[in-house]
Design a protein around this motif. Sequence first.
Motif, PDB file in Angstrom:
ATOM      1  N   TYR A  41       0.863  -1.180   0.000  1.00 47.85           N
ATOM      2  CA  TYR A  41       0.000   0.000   0.000  1.00 47.85           C
ATOM      3  C   TYR A  41       0.899   1.229   0.000  1.00 47.85           C
ATOM      4  O   TYR A  41       1.770   1.375   0.861  1.00 47.85           O
ATOM      5  N   TYR A  43       1.025   5.212   0.237  1.00 46.52           N
ATOM      6  CA  TYR A  43       0.310   6.412   0.673  1.00 46.52           C
ATOM      7  C   TYR A  43       1.122   7.624   0.228  1.00 46.52           C
ATOM      8  O   TYR A  43       2.335   7.677   0.446  1.00 46.52           O
ATOM      9  N   TRP A  61      -4.743  13.138   1.054  1.00 47.90           N
ATOM     10  CA  TRP A  61      -3.736  12.119   0.801  1.00 47.90           C
ATOM     11  C   TRP A  61      -4.356  11.023  -0.054  1.00 47.90           C
ATOM     12  O   TRP A  61      -5.565  10.743   0.042  1.00 47.90           O
ATOM     13  N   CYS A  63      -4.036   6.930  -1.847  1.00 51.08           N
ATOM     14  CA  CYS A  63      -3.548   5.575  -1.599  1.00 51.08           C
ATOM     15  C   CYS A  63      -3.612   4.773  -2.883  1.00 51.08           C
ATOM     16  O   CYS A  63      -4.574   4.882  -3.659  1.00 51.08           O
ATOM     17  N   SER A  65      -2.406   0.627  -4.417  1.00 56.48           N
ATOM     18  CA  SER A  65      -1.995  -0.705  -3.975  1.00 56.48           C
ATOM     19  C   SER A  65      -1.458  -1.506  -5.153  1.00 56.48           C
ATOM     20  O   SER A  65      -1.817  -1.281  -6.311  1.00 56.48           O
ATOM     21  N   GLU A  75      -6.624   3.579  -4.914  1.00 60.70           N
ATOM     22  CA  GLU A  75      -7.619   3.343  -3.864  1.00 60.70           C
ATOM     23  C   GLU A  75      -8.375   4.625  -3.523  1.00 60.70           C
ATOM     24  O   GLU A  75      -9.311   4.594  -2.736  1.00 60.70           O
ATOM     25  N   THR A  96       1.949   5.550   7.178  1.00 64.50           N
ATOM     26  CA  THR A  96       0.990   4.596   7.718  1.00 64.50           C
ATOM     27  C   THR A  96       1.701   3.317   8.127  1.00 64.50           C
ATOM     28  O   THR A  96       2.593   2.837   7.428  1.00 64.50           O
ATOM     29  N   TRP A 105      -2.242   6.133  10.677  1.00 66.53           N
ATOM     30  CA  TRP A 105      -1.783   7.040   9.629  1.00 66.53           C
ATOM     31  C   TRP A 105      -1.378   8.357  10.281  1.00 66.53           C
ATOM     32  O   TRP A 105      -2.212   9.141  10.723  1.00 66.53           O
ATOM     33  N   THR A 128      -7.177   0.621   3.708  1.00 72.30           N
ATOM     34  CA  THR A 128      -7.821   1.613   2.852  1.00 72.30           C
ATOM     35  C   THR A 128      -8.968   2.328   3.556  1.00 72.30           C
ATOM     36  O   THR A 128      -9.784   2.981   2.917  1.00 72.30           O
TER      37      THR A 128
END
Length: 321
Positions: A41, A43, A61, A63, A65, A75, A96, A105, A128
């Motif tokens: 993941y 971020y 922010w 995300c 994957s 995400e 995170t 996070w 997520t």
Amino acid sequence: MKTLTLFAAWAVAASAYAGNPIITDVFTADPAAMVHGDTVYLYTGHDEALPDKPGYVMDDWLCFSSTDMVNWKPEGSILSLEDFPWAKANAWAAHTIERDGRFFWYVSVWRGEGLGFAVGVATADSPTGPFSDPLGGPLVSSDMTPDPINPEGRRVTWDDIDPAAFIDEDGQAYLFWGNTNLYWAKLKDDMIELDGEIHQIELPHFTEAPWVHKKGDLYYLTYAWGFPERTAYATSKSVTGPWEYRGVIKGLAGNCNTNHQSIIEFKGRDYFIYHNGGLLTGGSFRRSVCIDELRYNEDGSLQRIVSTLEGVPSADEPRAK
């Protein structure tokens, strides 16, 4: 026909690499990657400044994957300034980490004039989200740390940014953060409270972006060095130091004043994740995340990072001998 065959072969070969930058439809910055099971993941911050308007415009922010480090699934924007009512602006660098099935996070935000930057934290039961703020206020604020003095002799309140969490093998968690000053403190088991006093680390030309990881018997502390920023590192036999400065491992980011790194091991490979201004309309305020390989020498020292256009091959491909 031969030309088409050669092109097809090139296309297949090219698709086996991530390509840098790895995200091209949105500007991404300050990467922090986390391995959870068979998935990475990623971020990131979200740069939204207009091309002709210098300055950071960052309100949320993002995300992404991946299970192979090449193909990245968006995400979405799963955390924003709106999730921290006490924050006024600047969704800056974040990190995170997972503990006991829960995700934490840590973020940098601006609290307002006279209050400066602070570190907040959001929690979730999934990588997520949904994430929420359990504290309703900062975890670290400028009244807890000695703010630096700028060359004009004025007090500034931007040293409480760029949090990076680390959980040691004995289960003790730590938080590192800072700009100009580099801080660390233990975290309680709940991961949302500091446990004890705040310490400082002195390293040559420390600017910001600390990141701590361990490989073998050594702890590594990488950070942004000078300005415009390079990336340097130090090593230690203990996460609490003392730290030995080992030098610069990455030069200036292309078309970008800042450097911000994330280091992970995934499927037996080591990765150095960073940002630059590499997209056509990119720059210091319109950055993009890239990935290249991280290599260690036999003595534990880090080899210099080689930035590439092709990026990294699929983590599922056999490693070249």
